[in-house]
Design a protein around this motif. Sequence first.
Motif, short mmCIF file in Angstrom:
data_model
loop_
_atom_site.label_atom_id
_atom_site.label_comp_id
_atom_site.label_asym_id
_atom_site.label_seq_id
_atom_site.Cartn_x
_atom_site.Cartn_y
_atom_site.Cartn_z
N GLN A 110 8.45 2.41 0.44
CA GLN A 110 9.33 1.89 -0.61
C GLN A 110 8.69 2.18 -1.96
O GLN A 110 8.07 1.33 -2.57
N PHE A 111 8.86 3.42 -2.41
CA PHE A 111 8.27 3.88 -3.66
C PHE A 111 9.36 4.34 -4.61
O PHE A 111 10.42 4.82 -4.19
N ASN A 112 9.11 4.23 -5.93
CA ASN A 112 9.97 4.91 -6.89
C ASN A 112 9.19 5.89 -7.76
O ASN A 112 9.76 6.56 -8.60
N LEU A 113 7.89 5.99 -7.51
CA LEU A 113 7.07 7.00 -8.18
C LEU A 113 6.49 7.94 -7.12
O LEU A 113 5.88 7.48 -6.15
N PRO A 114 6.63 9.25 -7.29
CA PRO A 114 6.11 10.18 -6.27
C PRO A 114 4.59 10.12 -6.15
O PRO A 114 4.05 10.44 -5.09
N SER A 115 3.90 9.73 -7.19
CA SER A 115 2.44 9.66 -7.13
C SER A 115 1.97 8.58 -6.16
O SER A 115 0.85 8.67 -5.63
N ASN A 116 2.80 7.56 -5.90
CA ASN A 116 2.40 6.51 -4.97
C ASN A 116 2.29 7.00 -3.54
O ASN A 116 1.61 6.40 -2.71
N LEU A 117 2.97 8.11 -3.23
CA LEU A 117 2.94 8.65 -1.87
C LEU A 117 1.64 9.39 -1.56
O LEU A 117 1.22 9.48 -0.40
N VAL A 118 0.97 9.88 -2.60
CA VAL A 118 -0.15 10.83 -2.43
C VAL A 118 -1.23 10.35 -1.47
O VAL A 118 -1.60 11.08 -0.54
N PRO A 119 -1.79 9.13 -1.63
CA PRO A 119 -2.90 8.76 -0.75
C PRO A 119 -2.51 8.57 0.71
O PRO A 119 -3.37 8.56 1.57
N PHE A 120 -1.20 8.45 0.98
CA PHE A 120 -0.76 8.25 2.36
C PHE A 120 -0.57 9.56 3.12
O PHE A 120 -0.46 9.54 4.34
N VAL A 121 -0.50 10.68 2.39
CA VAL A 121 -0.25 11.96 3.06
C VAL A 121 -1.23 13.04 2.61
O VAL A 121 -0.97 14.23 2.79
N SER A 122 -2.36 12.62 2.04
CA SER A 122 -3.39 13.59 1.67
C SER A 122 -4.71 12.85 1.50
O SER A 122 -4.74 11.62 1.39
N GLY A 123 -5.79 13.60 1.50
CA GLY A 123 -7.09 12.99 1.27
C GLY A 123 -7.68 12.34 2.51
O GLY A 123 -7.30 12.65 3.65
N PRO A 124 -8.62 11.40 2.29
CA PRO A 124 -9.36 10.79 3.41
C PRO A 124 -8.45 10.04 4.39
O PRO A 124 -7.47 9.43 3.99
N THR A 125 -8.84 10.11 5.65
CA THR A 125 -8.11 9.41 6.70
C THR A 125 -8.84 8.10 7.02
O THR A 125 -10.00 7.93 6.65
N PRO A 126 -8.17 7.18 7.73
CA PRO A 126 -8.85 5.91 8.07
C PRO A 126 -10.12 6.16 8.89
O PRO A 126 -10.16 7.09 9.69
#
Length: 531
Positions: free
Chosen positions: A435-451
Amino acid sequence: MMRVTRIAIALLVSSTMGLAACSGGGAASSSAPGTLANGKTFTMALAGDPGNLDPSMSVLVPESQMSNLMYDNLLSVNSNGDIQPWLALEWSATTTKANFTLRPGVTCSDGSPLKASDVAADLNFIANPASHSPYLGLLVVPGLKATANDSNGTVNVTSAKPDSFLARNLGSIPIICGKGTRDRSLLARGSDGTGPYVLSKAQPNDQYTLTRRKDYAWRPGAATAIPQGLPDKIVVRIVTNEETAANLLITGQINAATIRGTAQLRLLQQGIQNQSFEQPPGVLVFNESPSNPTTDPAVRKALVEAADLTQVGKVMTNNQGRPSQGVVAMTPRACTGNVLTGNIPSYNAAAANSTLDAAGWTLAAQGFRYKNGKRLTLKFSYPSGITEIAAGVELLQQEWKKIGADVSLEGLDTAGLGRVLQGAVPWDVGLAPFQFNLPSNLVPFVSGPTPPAGINFPHVENADYQNLVNQAQTLTDKASCPKWNAAETSLIKRVDIVPLMNSIAGVFVNKAAIQLDRGLILGTSIRMHSK
């Protein structure tokens, strides 16, 4: 681990407990016309207990709703997506620096003045990885530094990395006053903000009572006058069942509740007014870690080709949904445009079988596909408790079995889904209500370090996406939107993530009027009616 846990829980729980990331406005929604009345109590239902009330430590909807009543933001965003003043009267921002000048005369709930140093302390707390705030990486770039000048009321922020929406992101953080920043333990079951209401009684899993501040006069925009019709008290009742909430609305025992299911029709028939908003019931995500079959792009493509996603979306939204235009779907969207049309593989079961054949997934006599002796087995984890979502997931299971996939379903509660997203238990396909309205909020969920080091729980490694994100982050606000749309398109074309139809939720209101912020009731907007 705490930060990953909090974000994970916010992602794949039911839509009543989804992730609320950024601020947005909305038009007023009222009950039947009535004279504005002072001195009344506004009673609303929440579908889950907020738990820890510290606004910096949760992004779950229940806590965000409580924050909207007790805390203010530096900036607000109207229904057209334009930035407006709130605690900050003036501001400027590039992609790496932001400056805010506070509105004079703002006081905290204990009567002390809001200081620029309070705001800086709040931002620096979030930016500190040791704080484990879920806003770090979501609204605040790691390494951000904030300084303040109390004499002229200015806050100066330097971001360690470019952020296209630096002003919007920082402007949407609930601001905590000095006492709370010095002792965060006060916030777990209390409040210390500049908002219009103060927590006066907390009964977890039952109800919360808030009392209006009679001196509050700095609501969003430039207005300073105290309006008529503000309730003296707000009672937040925990009502986990939508049908029960609908009954309470009809009988006048509560004034407002968010309804997403079939109870909407009953309320409309009763003449209960509502303000509707779109949100995804879920987007398909695939576990792309090396040990999972969905790391194979051919498998992801075939799964999408094999399913009538339009029909699945209709089932999940009770045939009341609207076609999605992208992953970032909450209104007002900072970046508009349709990134889905022509980019998602078309529904074609024959093509799905051909895709798997070409990738070496052989259909055996027993009806299952194998590659290198390994069966195409998929574990589909999804939020339990919502009938329509379960029905849509079952439809996907049926379609995927037709192409030789061995699919098991696992409906999980909040805690169970949190363990899945931490990597503690296996999963292959998931349903994530972003539930985002800014595309930048998606970035850490689909790129970068994993759990557990990061929150890229699907283990996505999309070089095109990252390259386009890096380009977008060098541009400011809406000038960056073409690059952000291209980045999101790259995720969809690679079938890293697949949006479904958006559901239509409604905040139903009886004997009152409200405005919405991210689908949540904005405390400054509530107006009570005499009848």
